[in-house]
Design a protein around this motif. Structure first.
Motif, PDB file in Angstrom:
ATOM      1  N   TRP A   1     -12.465  -4.842  -6.365  1.00 36.68           N
ATOM      2  CA  TRP A   1     -11.467  -5.264  -7.342  1.00 36.68           C
ATOM      3  C   TRP A   1     -11.409  -6.788  -7.409  1.00 36.68           C
ATOM      4  N   ALA A   2     -11.322  -7.329  -8.636  1.00 34.69           N
ATOM      5  CA  ALA A   2     -11.181  -8.766  -8.834  1.00 34.69           C
ATOM      6  C   ALA A   2      -9.966  -9.019  -9.711  1.00 34.69           C
ATOM      7  N   GLY A   3      -9.250 -10.103  -9.444  1.00 36.86           N
ATOM      8  CA  GLY A   3      -8.061 -10.428 -10.232  1.00 36.86           C
ATOM      9  C   GLY A   3      -6.790 -10.039  -9.508  1.00 36.86           C
ATOM     10  N   ASP A   4      -5.710  -9.935 -10.282  1.00 35.63           N
ATOM     11  CA  ASP A   4      -4.382  -9.638  -9.744  1.00 35.63           C
ATOM     12  C   ASP A   4      -4.401  -8.284  -9.039  1.00 35.63           C
ATOM     13  N   GLU A   5      -4.283  -8.299  -7.725  1.00 37.93           N
ATOM     14  CA  GLU A   5      -4.388  -7.060  -6.968  1.00 37.93           C
ATOM     15  C   GLU A   5      -3.226  -6.106  -7.230  1.00 37.93           C
ATOM     16  N   THR A   6      -2.087  -6.619  -7.713  1.00 36.44           N
ATOM     17  CA  THR A   6      -0.971  -5.719  -8.004  1.00 36.44           C
ATOM     18  C   THR A   6      -1.227  -4.860  -9.239  1.00 36.44           C
ATOM     19  N   LEU A   7      -2.250  -5.202 -10.024  1.00 33.48           N
ATOM     20  CA  LEU A   7      -2.604  -4.418 -11.216  1.00 33.48           C
ATOM     21  C   LEU A   7      -3.720  -3.415 -10.942  1.00 33.48           C
ATOM     22  N   ASP A   8      -4.236  -3.410  -9.732  1.00 34.23           N
ATOM     23  CA  ASP A   8      -5.279  -2.464  -9.354  1.00 34.23           C
ATOM     24  C   ASP A   8      -4.666  -1.064  -9.272  1.00 34.23           C
ATOM     25  N   PRO A   9      -5.097  -0.123 -10.111  1.00 30.91           N
ATOM     26  CA  PRO A   9      -4.488   1.219 -10.074  1.00 30.91           C
ATOM     27  C   PRO A   9      -4.746   1.957  -8.769  1.00 30.91           C
ATOM     28  N   ARG A  10      -5.700   1.483  -7.970  1.00 29.18           N
ATOM     29  CA  ARG A  10      -6.019   2.140  -6.708  1.00 29.18           C
ATOM     30  C   ARG A  10      -5.512   1.338  -5.500  1.00 29.18           C
ATOM     31  N   ARG A  11      -4.662   0.365  -5.756  1.00 26.19           N
ATOM     32  CA  ARG A  11      -4.132  -0.437  -4.661  1.00 26.19           C
ATOM     33  C   ARG A  11      -3.221   0.412  -3.774  1.00 26.19           C
ATOM     34  N   SER A  12      -2.981  -0.073  -2.584  1.00 20.62           N
ATOM     35  CA  SER A  12      -2.004   0.550  -1.700  1.00 20.62           C
ATOM     36  C   SER A  12      -1.339  -0.547  -0.900  1.00 20.62           C
ATOM     37  N   LEU A  13      -0.296  -0.186  -0.177  1.00 24.12           N
ATOM     38  CA  LEU A  13       0.340  -1.087   0.775  1.00 24.12           C
ATOM     39  C   LEU A  13      -0.013  -0.627   2.183  1.00 24.12           C
ATOM     40  N   LEU A  14      -0.052  -1.575   3.096  1.00 21.77           N
ATOM     41  CA  LEU A  14      -0.156  -1.188   4.491  1.00 21.77           C
ATOM     42  C   LEU A  14       0.923  -0.162   4.805  1.00 21.77           C
ATOM     43  N   SER A  15       0.584   0.823   5.581  1.00 21.04           N
ATOM     44  CA  SER A  15       1.420   1.948   6.000  1.00 21.04           C
ATOM     45  C   SER A  15       1.434   3.083   4.983  1.00 21.04           C
ATOM     46  N   GLU A  16       0.710   2.933   3.870  1.00 23.95           N
ATOM     47  CA  GLU A  16       0.588   4.045   2.922  1.00 23.95           C
ATOM     48  C   GLU A  16      -0.728   4.793   3.120  1.00 23.95           C
ATOM     49  N   VAL A  17      -1.818   4.051   3.236  1.00 23.66           N
ATOM     50  CA  VAL A  17      -3.137   4.621   3.507  1.00 23.66           C
ATOM     51  C   VAL A  17      -3.682   4.088   4.829  1.00 23.66           C
ATOM     52  N   HIS A  18      -3.450   2.792   5.055  1.00 23.95           N
ATOM     53  CA  HIS A  18      -3.930   2.130   6.257  1.00 23.95           C
ATOM     54  C   HIS A  18      -2.753   1.846   7.192  1.00 23.95           C
ATOM     55  N   PRO A  19      -2.972   1.923   8.509  1.00 22.99           N
ATOM     56  CA  PRO A  19      -1.879   1.693   9.472  1.00 22.99           C
ATOM     57  C   PRO A  19      -1.185   0.354   9.243  1.00 22.99           C
ATOM     58  N   GLY A  20       0.134   0.361   9.448  1.00 22.30           N
ATOM     59  CA  GLY A  20       0.956  -0.795   9.113  1.00 22.30           C
ATOM     60  C   GLY A  20       1.150  -1.785  10.243  1.00 22.30           C
ATOM     61  N   THR A  21       2.185  -2.596  10.078  1.00 18.31           N
ATOM     62  CA  THR A  21       2.372  -3.809  10.881  1.00 18.31           C
ATOM     63  C   THR A  21       3.334  -3.661  12.051  1.00 18.31           C
ATOM     64  N   LEU A  22       4.051  -2.555  12.158  1.00 16.34           N
ATOM     65  CA  LEU A  22       5.032  -2.412  13.240  1.00 16.34           C
ATOM     66  C   LEU A  22       4.323  -1.957  14.503  1.00 16.34           C
ATOM     67  N   ALA A  23       3.477  -2.864  14.997  1.00 20.86           N
ATOM     68  CA  ALA A  23       2.650  -2.566  16.156  1.00 20.86           C
ATOM     69  C   ALA A  23       2.225  -3.878  16.795  1.00 20.86           C
ATOM     70  N   GLU A  24       1.629  -3.765  17.954  1.00 14.39           N
ATOM     71  CA  GLU A  24       1.159  -4.978  18.633  1.00 14.39           C
ATOM     72  C   GLU A  24      -0.036  -5.594  17.924  1.00 14.39           C
ATOM     73  N   GLN A  25      -0.771  -4.787  17.146  1.00 12.27           N
ATOM     74  CA  GLN A  25      -1.882  -5.282  16.351  1.00 12.27           C
ATOM     75  C   GLN A  25      -1.911  -4.575  15.005  1.00 12.27           C
ATOM     76  N   VAL A  26      -2.481  -5.259  13.996  1.00 16.26           N
ATOM     77  CA  VAL A  26      -2.689  -4.652  12.692  1.00 16.26           C
ATOM     78  C   VAL A  26      -4.055  -5.092  12.174  1.00 16.26           C
ATOM     79  N   ARG A  27      -4.735  -4.192  11.462  1.00 12.99           N
ATOM     80  CA  ARG A  27      -6.029  -4.492  10.858  1.00 12.99           C
ATOM     81  C   ARG A  27      -5.857  -4.676   9.362  1.00 12.99           C
ATOM     82  N   VAL A  28      -6.422  -5.763   8.820  1.00 11.40           N
ATOM     83  CA  VAL A  28      -6.309  -6.051   7.386  1.00 11.40           C
ATOM     84  C   VAL A  28      -7.606  -6.671   6.888  1.00 11.40           C
ATOM     85  N   PRO A  29      -7.879  -6.581   5.576  1.00 11.37           N
ATOM     86  CA  PRO A  29      -9.022  -7.309   5.042  1.00 11.37           C
ATOM     87  C   PRO A  29      -8.869  -8.805   5.306  1.00 11.37           C
TER      88      PRO A  29
END
Length: 323
Positions: A90-118
């Protein structure tokens, strides 16, 4: 590693599915990095996940919760985590990506000692911000920043009405807007919460649904059905409603279509914000010496206390967990 995660879901008793304890650390996909979390903030999104909204139980439980975090990357740099995950390519405004997600929806979130992100989702943390302050910014504050500065079309001196005074987005709107020279008004069913908003920079606080002394240039709407008609009636001709949520429901008794077209009002949807907006937000907060309002800071091991306060509506500002 220690984490707060959704093990089960219940619409009626969301905290019954919350577990705070040890969980296996997830793997790090190619092109992603591991961030050692120093502070992470709580959002209503996390409680909704426990209620079963937006998080399929049949595929994704257990799920580490959380969207907000500040910590250190593998090189030791202090960073904020941008939680909007765009789809590959995806290129451009990521909030307009129809396949976008937030951490904790598809990928593990931030309430942890570590988090993985792009790797592209990391934003430098200004030295002027504490870990706790920085952790407040990536969700509620970023949502407020986009509402005001990208979508509202307002200028210094304009009057902006914020429906609901005490939520995370509403608090951020008041602090950001007043720092930018906007005349911020708020509504609240709770006089004490209205007074707290005034202490943060709002010019006036009104009872929910009260007739205002004049029409406003823009309305920031996160409440939804309960305040929709008041939002429409409060706008000057040509004004804008920016809506980023509907906590009281998305089906108002009256759509107010006649007033919208006759007064040439604009209704703008607004969701989260981009990585670049998050970086601009951090710089604005530092330049204006804004201190994000924090309700309480707790060790991650005591996360249940923060979740309980949020579920009961007993928070004023952000709830932040430290690791």
């Amino acid at each position: 590693m220690l984490a707060a995660y959704a093990a089960r879901q219940s619409a009626d008793d969301p905290l019954s599915g919350l577990e705070v304890g040890e969980i296996d650390a997830p793997s790090t996909p190619e092109g992603w990095v591991t961030v050692d979390v120093r502070a992470a903030a709580l959002n209503h999104h996390d409680v909704w996940s426990l209620r079963g909204v937006g998080l399929p139980a049949d595929r994704l439980l257990p799920m580490i919760l959380g969207c907000d975090a500040a910590g250190t990357d593998p090189e030791g740099n202090e960073v904020l985590v941008h939680s909007v995950i765009a789809s590959p390519g995806w290129a451009g405004d990521e909030t307009l990506d129809p396949r976008r997600s937030l951490l904790s929806e598809v990928h593990p979130g931030t309430l942890a000692e570590q988090v993985r992100v792009p790797a592209r989702n990391l934003v430098p943390k200004p030295a002027e911000l504490s870990w706790e302050q920085a952790a407040c910014l990536p969700t509620a504050w970023l949502t407020a920043y986009r509402m005001l500065f990208t979508n509202a079309g307002v200028q210094p001196g304009d009057t902006v009405l914020v429906q609901g005074a005490a939520g995370g987005v509403a608090t951020a709107l008041v602090q950001l807007g007043s720092a930018a020279g906007l005349r911020m008004w708020v509504t609240s069913r709770d006089a004490a919460k209205g007074e707290a908003a005034v202490a943060l920079g709002a010019l006036h606080a009104f009872d929910s649904g009260a007739r205002l002394p004049e029409r406003v240039d823009a309305v920031m709407e996160t409440v939804g059905a309960a305040t929709w008609s008041h939002s429409v009636n409060s706008l000057r001709p040509g004004g804008r409603i920016v809506i980023s949520g509907a906590t009281s429901g998305d089906a108002p008794a009256k759509a107010e279509l006649t007033k919208i077209f006759f007064k040439q009002l604009q209704v703008i949807g607004s969701t989260m914000g981009t990585r670049d907006e998050l970086e601009r937000l951090t710089k604005f907060v530092v330049a204006q010496s804004i201190q994000p309002k924090i309700d309480r800071v707790l060790p991650l091991a005591e996360a249940r206390e923060g979740f309980a306060a949020m579920a009961a509506g007993q928070v004023d500002g952000k709830v932040v967990f430290t690791t």
